[in-house]
Design a protein around this motif. Structure first.
Motif, PDB file in Angstrom:
ATOM      1  N   GLY A  36      11.005   6.608  -2.090  1.00  0.00           N
ATOM      2  CA  GLY A  36      11.937   7.542  -1.493  1.00  0.00           C
ATOM      3  C   GLY A  36      11.367   8.937  -1.573  1.00  0.00           C
ATOM      4  O   GLY A  36      10.682   9.423  -0.678  1.00  0.00           O
ATOM      5  N   LEU A  37      11.593   9.572  -2.692  1.00  0.00           N
ATOM      6  CA  LEU A  37      11.223  10.983  -2.855  1.00  0.00           C
ATOM      7  C   LEU A  37       9.726  11.235  -2.809  1.00  0.00           C
ATOM      8  O   LEU A  37       9.267  12.218  -2.226  1.00  0.00           O
ATOM      9  N   TYR A  38       8.938  10.360  -3.427  1.00  0.00           N
ATOM     10  CA  TYR A  38       7.500  10.625  -3.566  1.00  0.00           C
ATOM     11  C   TYR A  38       6.641   9.804  -2.597  1.00  0.00           C
ATOM     12  O   TYR A  38       5.415   9.806  -2.723  1.00  0.00           O
ATOM     13  N   LEU A  39       7.235   9.167  -1.636  1.00  0.00           N
ATOM     14  CA  LEU A  39       6.469   8.308  -0.738  1.00  0.00           C
ATOM     15  C   LEU A  39       5.389   9.076   0.025  1.00  0.00           C
ATOM     16  O   LEU A  39       4.280   8.582   0.216  1.00  0.00           O
ATOM     17  N   LYS A  40       5.714  10.302   0.429  1.00  0.00           N
ATOM     18  CA  LYS A  40       4.778  11.050   1.276  1.00  0.00           C
ATOM     19  C   LYS A  40       4.207  12.299   0.626  1.00  0.00           C
ATOM     20  O   LYS A  40       3.368  12.973   1.218  1.00  0.00           O
ATOM     21  N   SER A  41       4.680  12.638  -0.567  1.00  0.00           N
ATOM     22  CA  SER A  41       4.213  13.876  -1.191  1.00  0.00           C
ATOM     23  C   SER A  41       4.329  13.803  -2.697  1.00  0.00           C
ATOM     24  O   SER A  41       5.235  13.161  -3.231  1.00  0.00           O
TER      25      SER A  41
ATOM     26  N   PRO B  21       0.787  -1.248   0.000  1.00  0.00           N
ATOM     27  CA  PRO B  21       0.000   0.000   0.000  1.00  0.00           C
ATOM     28  C   PRO B  21       0.817   1.296   0.000  1.00  0.00           C
ATOM     29  O   PRO B  21       0.554   2.183  -0.828  1.00  0.00           O
ATOM     30  N   ASN B  22       1.797   1.441   0.898  1.00  0.00           N
ATOM     31  CA  ASN B  22       2.549   2.693   0.939  1.00  0.00           C
ATOM     32  C   ASN B  22       3.322   2.934  -0.352  1.00  0.00           C
ATOM     33  O   ASN B  22       3.457   4.072  -0.818  1.00  0.00           O
ATOM     34  N   THR B  23       3.861   1.850  -0.942  1.00  0.00           N
ATOM     35  CA  THR B  23       4.566   2.006  -2.224  1.00  0.00           C
ATOM     36  C   THR B  23       3.601   2.478  -3.299  1.00  0.00           C
ATOM     37  O   THR B  23       3.939   3.347  -4.116  1.00  0.00           O
ATOM     38  N   LEU B  24       2.399   1.923  -3.311  1.00  0.00           N
ATOM     39  CA  LEU B  24       1.395   2.367  -4.276  1.00  0.00           C
ATOM     40  C   LEU B  24       1.109   3.853  -4.095  1.00  0.00           C
ATOM     41  O   LEU B  24       0.964   4.589  -5.085  1.00  0.00           O
ATOM     42  N   GLN B  25       1.046   4.313  -2.855  1.00  0.00           N
ATOM     43  CA  GLN B  25       0.838   5.745  -2.615  1.00  0.00           C
ATOM     44  C   GLN B  25       1.974   6.551  -3.235  1.00  0.00           C
ATOM     45  O   GLN B  25       1.751   7.588  -3.855  1.00  0.00           O
ATOM     46  N   GLY B  26       3.198   6.056  -3.093  1.00  0.00           N
ATOM     47  CA  GLY B  26       4.347   6.725  -3.705  1.00  0.00           C
ATOM     48  C   GLY B  26       4.260   6.750  -5.221  1.00  0.00           C
ATOM     49  O   GLY B  26       4.606   7.747  -5.862  1.00  0.00           O
TER      50      GLY B  26
END
Length: 328
Positions: A117-122, A46-51
């Motif tokens: 990395g870079l886009y995981l949270k934004s 899931p978190n990778t998909l968010q990224g």
């Protein structure tokens, strides 16, 4: 290991409401870590998909961008190191005491992953610290990057490795960050996921073929490299990489007694990188730096897989690559 102890990209605690709604409609499966979701033909935690979604929403390629692409455990760390070393040799380091970037940071710290990395949270990370050419990396298949090569001359270098060695390398790597002893049940689970095409960033064959076809259609933008050729003839492959990146070796460099090619290969060797102090300490993506360096051998899988496992993988891959022009 509980959810909170997993590397962040494998968890599900960083999802927007929009993504939660999306994944409720996506095909899903479960493995020994957690749930995987299939988005645009590729499986993600899931978190990778968010990224991935953040990246697709916010990334704007620049003309000089270089993206190192690979399926996980296919030689990514080595290719990153070689690329950094090739580009770094063009810079004039005035102080002889200056540390080489590879002595100051792990290759994954110098060349960060886009999706976890870079886009995981934004979808709008600060990329101003990256000077041209910007170096990034990804495990996403080519079509997911959505880069319009007709309008952007950025370059992608993809490394492909024998999937049987990939499988064994994944096994060692996952046992390391899960803090488990080598567990044959985990190897068998990874094997089943691989064969069923439902592993993290899989199916493997679709991943490889996306970049293989891209290299045929856009040879100036996508370079397809094979790990086995990099091991058997490293000097030729490093020169090929340098040509593609637009920084070919000069006659003077090649004529030097210990030429730049040899210097770069020595600097980026497994022995050299693993012995650097920076790679004996610290971590990246919740994984200790030392775990990015194991054997790097070709054919090590035969020491761990049964003949039945090897034969089944070979049959699946041969079938999946049929008609593609790609030789396994």
């Amino acid at each position: 290991m509980n959810e909170k102890e997993l590397p962040e990209q494998l968890r599900d605690d960083n999802l927007s409401e929009e993504t939660k709604t999306l994944i409720s409609s996506l095909p899903s499966t479960k493995d020994f870590i957690g749930k995987l979701y299939n988005y645009q033909g590729c499986w993600y935690y899931p978190n990778t998909l968010q990224g991935v979604l953040n990246f697709q929403k916010g990334f704007k390629p620049q003309e000089t961008d270089i993206i190192i692409a690979s399926y996980p455990k296919s030689g990514t760390t080595w290719l990153k190191a070689l690329t950094v070393a090739l580009l770094e040799r063009l810079k004039d380091i005035s102080s002889s005491d200056a540390l080489h970037p590879l002595q100051s940071d792990n290759p994954h710290g110098i060349v960060p992953f886009l999706e976890f990395g870079l886009y995981l949270k934004s979808s709008t990370p600060d990329l101003t610290k990256f000077s041209s050419p910007r170096l990034f990396s990804t495990h996403m298949p080519l079509h997911t990057l959505q880069i319009p090569f007709e309008d952007s001359p950025c370059k992608i270098v993809y490394v492909c490795r024998d999937v049987k060695d990939v499988l064994v390398s994944q096994w060692y790597f996952r046992c390391a960050y899960l803090q488990k002893e080598l567990d044959k049940r985990l190897l068998e689970s990874l094997f089943e996921s691989l064969c069923n095409g439902v592993g993290y960033f899989g199916p493997f064959w679709e991943h490889v073929l996306s970049y293989w076809r891209g290299s045929l259609e856009y040879p100036k933008h996508v370079l397809f490299m094979r790990y086995e050729e990099m091991k058997s003839d490293p000097a030729v492959q490093v020169k090929r990489l340098a040509e593609f990146l637009g920084c070919p070796f000069t006659e003077e460099e090649e004529e030097e007694e210990s030429g730049s090619v040899d210097k770069i290969l020595e600097l980026c060797s497994l022995r050299s990188l693993s012995s650097m102090e920076i790679n004996k300490t610290g971590s990246k993506y919740d994984v200790h730096h030392s775990n990015y360096f194991r054997k790097g051998e070709v054919g090590d899988s035969k020491n761990h897989l049964t003949h039945e496992m090897e034969n089944k993988i070979n049959m699946i891959i041969e079938e999946k690559y049929k008609g593609s022009g790609f030789k396994y």
